[in-house]
Design an enzyme around this catalytic site. Structure first.
Site, mmCIF file in Angstrom:
data_model
loop_
_atom_site.group_PDB
_atom_site.id
_atom_site.type_symbol
_atom_site.label_atom_id
_atom_site.label_comp_id
_atom_site.label_asym_id
_atom_site.label_seq_id
_atom_site.Cartn_x
_atom_site.Cartn_y
_atom_site.Cartn_z
ATOM 1 N N THR A 20 -14.247 6.260 11.349
ATOM 2 C CA THR A 20 -13.852 7.598 10.919
ATOM 3 C C THR A 20 -14.970 8.326 10.206
ATOM 4 O O THR A 20 -15.141 9.545 10.361
ATOM 5 C CB THR A 20 -12.618 7.507 9.998
ATOM 6 O OG1 THR A 20 -11.522 6.983 10.742
ATOM 7 C CG2 THR A 20 -12.232 8.870 9.447
ATOM 8 N N ASP A 97 -10.086 0.442 9.417
ATOM 9 C CA ASP A 97 -9.003 -0.412 9.913
ATOM 10 C C ASP A 97 -9.325 -1.896 9.789
ATOM 11 O O ASP A 97 -8.419 -2.714 9.580
ATOM 12 C CB ASP A 97 -8.695 -0.088 11.374
ATOM 13 C CG ASP A 97 -7.879 1.181 11.537
ATOM 14 O OD1 ASP A 97 -7.360 1.691 10.528
ATOM 15 O OD2 ASP A 97 -7.762 1.671 12.683
#
Length: 343
Positions: A20, A97
């Site tokens: 991200t 994640d």
């Protein structure tokens, strides 16, 4: 690899993996990893003022979910060479994640005193309040600090410093998603300074993995209400090792015990708590499927490690041994759970 000269001291390697923090708008309306590590460094206000010599490179460009154990082993070799060449620390940027897993794997693979700091972002660069630049600034600050030496791999986001062996992602979208249930953060970045408030009691370093064989296949199976364990034999037939994310302090349904005992006779089976905090018990409960019953059937307790970290440790250990006693000793040493009692 590009080199960005800022000052004479100290030297920190910055390696990008995507995630991200490195995402930009794609044609389909979503964001994808697009920015290089050099792009990320160039976008951080105040980085030049740290007086840190940065060696910046992009190693992968993908979501954190697509990283593999092999990727991280290869990355560890790259970082080792950086430390040999004089870097005092390293910063890894990646997707959040899998940070709690990649950081712990890097911790196991880092045989040096140089800190490896893993960071990322919960808000991508196209959003208001993107947290990537602040996280990267804090991560470089920690990696360059002499206070971080010997702490192994650390996770730094939202100005908090977490030990890789403790940290967990606790929220899908909050910028303060990372927590350390067992012991809390090691410290904070405050006004540009590293402030440590506690240190781990020990740091476990396993034998170096055997690179001449593929990474062992270790599965993770979670205990859930009403599951009779009937799928376990089929799953285990394809594995080199198995981790059970057990209920509570290390318990599984009574219906599982026959299957689990048979599996533990063929491959190493470790049980951890699915709760994500606290130690597995060893001799509190005595019913079929309890922790003491599982140990008697040949299973190995994971101590304070959560199931995700126990799986990674078992993978690394299985490259050098499949001895149950050696694995049991290693799991105990990794979690400082050596069984000493005062009562």
């Amino acid at each position: 690899m590009s080199r960005r000269q800022v000052a004479q001291v100290p030297g920190v390697a910055v390696v990008g993996l995507g995630g991200t923090i490195a995402m930009a708008q794609a044609g389909n309306g979503g964001v994808i990893p697009s920015l290089s590590a050099e792009d990320l460094v160039a976008a951080v206000p105040g980085l030049a003022g740290l007086g840190v010599d940065l060696a910046v490179s992009s190693f992968r460009s993908q979501p954190g979910t697509s990283l593999t154990v092999e990727d991280i082993i290869e990355l560890a070799d790259v970082l080792h060479q950086q430390f040999t060449d004089g870097a005092v620390g390293a910063v890894i940027t990646q997707g959040t994640d899998t940070i709690e897993e990649t950081a712990y794997l890097l911790d196991l693979l880092n045989a040096t005193e140089a800190p490896i700091v893993v960071t990322g972002a919960m808000r991508n660069p196209t959003l208001a309040g993107a947290d990537g630049p602040a996280n990267l600034l804090a991560a470089v600050t920690v990696a360059a600090s002499p206070h971080a030496r010997g702490l192994g791999c650390l996770v730094v986001l939202a100005d908090e410093i977490h030990a890789a062996a403790r940290v967990r992602k606790s929220h899908t979208m909050s910028p303060s998603t990372f927590i350390s249930p067992n012991g809390g953060p090691l410290g904070y970045v405050v006004e540009g300074y590293v402030r440590l408030v506690n240190r781990p009691a020990h740091r476990y370093r396993p034998p170096a993995p055997n690179r001449d064989q593929p990474v062992p296949r270790v599965g993770l199976y979670t205990a859930t209400l009403g599951d009779d364990g009937g799928l376990l034999p089929a799953l285990a037939s394809h594995l080199d090792g198995l981790v059970i994310a057990a209920f509570g302090a290390g318990h599984v349904p009574q219906q599982w015990v026959a299957n689990i005992e048979e599996i533990a006779g063929r491959i190493p089976v470790v049980f951890a708590s699915r709760t994500g905090s606290g130690f597995t018990a060893t001799d509190t409960y005595g019913f079929p499927g309890s922790e003491s019953d599982l140990i008697a059937r040949g299973l190995i307790p994971a101590g304070i490690l959560d199931p995700y970290k126990a799986r990674l440790l078992l993978q690394i250990l299985l490259t050098t041994t499949d001895s149950r006693e050696s694995l049991r000793t290693a799991l105990a040493a990794a979690t400082d759970d050596l069984g000493t009692k005062t009562r």
